[in-house]
Design a protein around this motif. Sequence first.
Motif, PDB file in Angstrom:
ATOM      1  N   LEU A 123       0.889  -1.152  -0.024  1.00  0.00           N
ATOM      2  CA  LEU A 123      -0.054  -0.014  -0.050  1.00  0.00           C
ATOM      3  C   LEU A 123       0.790   1.228   0.017  1.00  0.00           C
ATOM      4  N   LEU A 124       1.882   1.138   0.601  1.00  0.00           N
ATOM      5  CA  LEU A 124       2.873   2.371   0.690  1.00  0.00           C
ATOM      6  C   LEU A 124       3.620   2.444  -0.540  1.00  0.00           C
ATOM      7  N   LEU A 125       3.805   1.428  -1.077  1.00  0.00           N
ATOM      8  CA  LEU A 125       4.699   1.377  -2.466  1.00  0.00           C
ATOM      9  C   LEU A 125       3.817   2.078  -3.571  1.00  0.00           C
ATOM     10  N   PHE A 126       2.668   1.511  -3.707  1.00  0.00           N
ATOM     11  CA  PHE A 126       1.792   1.723  -4.979  1.00  0.00           C
ATOM     12  C   PHE A 126       1.054   2.847  -4.847  1.00  0.00           C
ATOM     13  N   TYR A 127       0.246   2.990  -3.733  1.00  0.00           N
ATOM     14  CA  TYR A 127      -0.828   3.911  -3.335  1.00  0.00           C
ATOM     15  C   TYR A 127      -0.047   5.195  -3.092  1.00  0.00           C
ATOM     16  N   TYR A 128       0.791   5.218  -2.000  1.00  0.00           N
ATOM     17  CA  TYR A 128       1.274   6.459  -1.286  1.00  0.00           C
ATOM     18  C   TYR A 128       2.716   7.035  -1.956  1.00  0.00           C
ATOM     19  N   GLN A 129       3.223   5.992  -2.588  1.00  0.00           N
ATOM     20  CA  GLN A 129       4.664   6.387  -3.537  1.00  0.00           C
ATOM     21  C   GLN A 129       5.686   6.654  -2.640  1.00  0.00           C
ATOM     22  N   GLN A 130       5.550   5.695  -1.700  1.00  0.00           N
ATOM     23  CA  GLN A 130       6.960   5.906  -0.593  1.00  0.00           C
ATOM     24  C   GLN A 130       8.230   5.538  -0.939  1.00  0.00           C
ATOM     25  N   GLY A 131       8.446   4.675  -2.106  1.00  0.00           N
ATOM     26  CA  GLY A 131       9.831   4.330  -2.423  1.00  0.00           C
ATOM     27  C   GLY A 131      10.129   3.134  -1.771  1.00  0.00           C
ATOM     28  N   LEU A 132      11.363   3.242  -1.620  1.00  0.00           N
ATOM     29  CA  LEU A 132      12.095   2.035  -0.984  1.00  0.00           C
ATOM     30  C   LEU A 132      11.787   1.728   0.391  1.00  0.00           C
ATOM     31  N   THR A 133      11.394   0.551   0.797  1.00  0.00           N
ATOM     32  CA  THR A 133      11.046   0.115   1.952  1.00  0.00           C
ATOM     33  C   THR A 133      12.292  -0.036   2.814  1.00  0.00           C
ATOM     34  N   ARG A 134      12.299   0.604   4.200  1.00  0.00           N
ATOM     35  CA  ARG A 134      13.611   0.706   4.939  1.00  0.00           C
ATOM     36  C   ARG A 134      13.212  -0.276   6.131  1.00  0.00           C
ATOM     37  N   ARG A 135      14.244  -0.983   6.828  1.00  0.00           N
ATOM     38  CA  ARG A 135      14.354  -1.654   7.960  1.00  0.00           C
ATOM     39  C   ARG A 135      13.535  -0.976   9.168  1.00  0.00           C
ATOM     40  N   GLN A 136      14.173   0.131   9.203  1.00  0.00           N
ATOM     41  CA  GLN A 136      13.821   1.095  10.208  1.00  0.00           C
ATOM     42  C   GLN A 136      13.175   2.343   9.800  1.00  0.00           C
ATOM     43  N   TYR A 137      11.597   2.024  10.111  1.00  0.00           N
ATOM     44  CA  TYR A 137      10.518   2.762   9.487  1.00  0.00           C
ATOM     45  C   TYR A 137      10.559   4.204   9.901  1.00  0.00           C
ATOM     46  N   LEU A 138      10.949   4.354  11.224  1.00  0.00           N
ATOM     47  CA  LEU A 138      10.805   5.690  11.863  1.00  0.00           C
ATOM     48  C   LEU A 138      12.472   5.974  12.368  1.00  0.00           C
ATOM     49  N   THR A 139      12.933   7.033  11.821  1.00  0.00           N
ATOM     50  CA  THR A 139      14.436   7.263  12.218  1.00  0.00           C
ATOM     51  C   THR A 139      14.593   7.432  13.516  1.00  0.00           C
ATOM     52  N   PRO A 140      15.354   6.890  14.370  1.00  0.00           N
ATOM     53  CA  PRO A 140      15.598   7.306  15.801  1.00  0.00           C
ATOM     54  C   PRO A 140      15.905   8.728  15.850  1.00  0.00           C
ATOM     55  N   LEU A 141      15.596   9.430  16.853  1.00  0.00           N
ATOM     56  CA  LEU A 141      15.936  10.919  17.342  1.00  0.00           C
ATOM     57  C   LEU A 141      17.435  10.988  17.845  1.00  0.00           C
ATOM     58  N   ASN A 142      18.167  11.928  17.200  1.00  0.00           N
ATOM     59  CA  ASN A 142      19.395  12.317  17.836  1.00  0.00           C
ATOM     60  C   ASN A 142      19.264  13.209  18.636  1.00  0.00           C
ATOM     61  N   ARG A 143      18.998  12.516  20.041  1.00  0.00           N
ATOM     62  CA  ARG A 143      18.780  13.232  21.402  1.00  0.00           C
ATOM     63  C   ARG A 143      19.614  14.267  21.809  1.00  0.00           C
ATOM     64  N   LEU A 144      20.947  13.716  21.688  1.00  0.00           N
ATOM     65  CA  LEU A 144      21.997  14.531  22.123  1.00  0.00           C
ATOM     66  C   LEU A 144      21.982  16.096  21.369  1.00  0.00           C
ATOM     67  N   HIS A 145      22.004  15.657  20.170  1.00  0.00           N
ATOM     68  CA  HIS A 145      22.052  16.939  19.204  1.00  0.00           C
ATOM     69  C   HIS A 145      20.648  17.931  19.377  1.00  0.00           C
ATOM     70  N   GLU A 146      19.553  17.270  19.531  1.00  0.00           N
ATOM     71  CA  GLU A 146      18.221  18.089  19.669  1.00  0.00           C
ATOM     72  C   GLU A 146      18.178  18.735  21.012  1.00  0.00           C
ATOM     73  N   PHE A 147      18.788  17.826  21.948  1.00  0.00           N
ATOM     74  CA  PHE A 147      18.747  18.511  23.328  1.00  0.00           C
ATOM     75  C   PHE A 147      19.584  19.632  23.371  1.00  0.00           C
ATOM     76  N   GLU A 148      20.676  19.741  22.875  1.00  0.00           N
ATOM     77  CA  GLU A 148      21.789  20.710  22.781  1.00  0.00           C
ATOM     78  C   GLU A 148      21.138  21.990  22.135  1.00  0.00           C
ATOM     79  N   ARG A 149      20.505  21.742  20.861  1.00  0.00           N
ATOM     80  CA  ARG A 149      19.750  22.901  20.479  1.00  0.00           C
ATOM     81  C   ARG A 149      18.426  23.489  21.153  1.00  0.00           C
ATOM     82  N   PHE A 150      18.039  22.417  21.598  1.00  0.00           N
ATOM     83  CA  PHE A 150      16.929  23.146  22.686  1.00  0.00           C
ATOM     84  C   PHE A 150      17.431  23.999  23.666  1.00  0.00           C
ATOM     85  N   GLN A 151      18.478  23.488  24.390  1.00  0.00           N
ATOM     86  CA  GLN A 151      19.185  24.501  25.563  1.00  0.00           C
ATOM     87  C   GLN A 151      19.560  25.657  24.851  1.00  0.00           C
ATOM     88  N   MET A 152      20.331  25.435  23.832  1.00  0.00           N
ATOM     89  CA  MET A 152      20.844  26.991  23.168  1.00  0.00           C
ATOM     90  C   MET A 152      19.696  27.717  22.709  1.00  0.00           C
TER      91      MET A 152
END
Length: 452
Positions: free
Chosen positions: A164-193
């Motif tokens: 369904l994602l490939l043909f109807y929503y045109q999402q391209g290549l299927t990834r093993r990690q569907y949701l990219t993990p958040l870079n917590r250290l980088h985002e926390f530093e940006r939030f603090q700054m």
Amino acid sequence: MGNIQSLPDDGQWSSKISMEVMEKYLRPTTEYSLKILRQYFERYRLFVKHNPLLVSEIESALYWISYLLATTRFHNSRIISELLSSCSSLLTLFDDSLLRRSYGLSSTNQQNTKSTIYAFHLILQFIEYVQVFVELTAVQLYGRYGKWLVISIIEIIKASIRLLLLFYYQQGLTRRQYLTPLNRLHEFERFQMKHKFQPQQQQQTDSSSPRSSVDEAIVIPDDDEEVIIPDDDNIVHHNNLEPDETQLFRLKSSGRIIRNIGQAPPKEKRTWLTPQQQQRLRRLLQKNHRSSPTVTQLNQRRLIGELLHILRPVIHLTTGAIVGGVEDHWTPYMVSLGLDVISLRLLQGSNFYSSNDTNLFGLINCNDDKDNGVDMDVDHIWNWSERLEIQRRYLSLLMYLLRSPFYDQYTKQRLLRLISLFANYIPLFGRLCRPLIRVLPEWQQIYFYVWN
């Protein structure tokens, strides 16, 4: 007769009492419980928001506890271990969602993604995290046939959503990690700054005073404010990659768009790129955007390759059902291996991927049509996450050495002999390798799938 007439009155009286009890006790208790739950949830959200690294350590500790339980021999240790591992992964997914909302990253992460697509990715990621635990529970409750029934249902659901994602929503290549993990250290530093220097910026804006060079060095720009492009040993900064329409005009004979010299920007703001090159550069930078890269649309050849990859688990299980077994027969094994090789060959065709793809300015300066017979259009290039997925699929071909029946006939004795050699002749390796020798047969049956 009087008793018979009083029955309806007693029923109405009892229902009236039950409604009064519900209004007086049950509803306030429920509202109070929900209020307490909301308060605890808000406290936990604030704790995760201000201590993301500590939360990551807790999640890692939970995962390593599950690994240590896997090496023990007490009853149902494997199921408990997988339960803790699944809980650790789900907790990471939940905490990442809380951090994205707390740091205001929800809109950025989903700016090119519909909520339905995000929901499908969330479902697929949830299935990946709990699949092994569900399979082990099915074996414990329903035996071997229950295990294969559960596996078949799970793989059909996953294949249906991926198609369904490939043909109807045109999402391209299927990834093993569907949701990219958040870079917590980088985002926390940006939030603090941002939280620290936002009052200073507001004061400077209100007083309309010129911003000093120190402030400019401290403020962290967003991804869309400044683009850094590597060019050999130099780094060129482009703050404005899209020229004004008044700076351009089209030649009558060739139709080529060029700049108007009289309305050119100052020298320090010039990019020295043609409008076609600027457009190509913008597409290339968006293709490799850190948080939301552009999905590569698949042509017919790549679409067939991705279709084979999605249907491979179902075809493998179907072949095993036809020949009477999955782990003991060579036919399902060879069918799965052949589908993987053909899929990768179709996805990595020489017509659409070149060794020059990593040459940034080679891509920008190439012609719009063809370059030495190879299509160098940005739309035909995998983004960074898709390249990682292709590399992961190539490495997963090595896992066929550890999958039955090849493992049982060729790899098992050699691998156990090698691990025993390390355990007997290398100091300190014995304590690590002997538990591995004991649990390796069980791990091979559980983790080294051909369909996953």
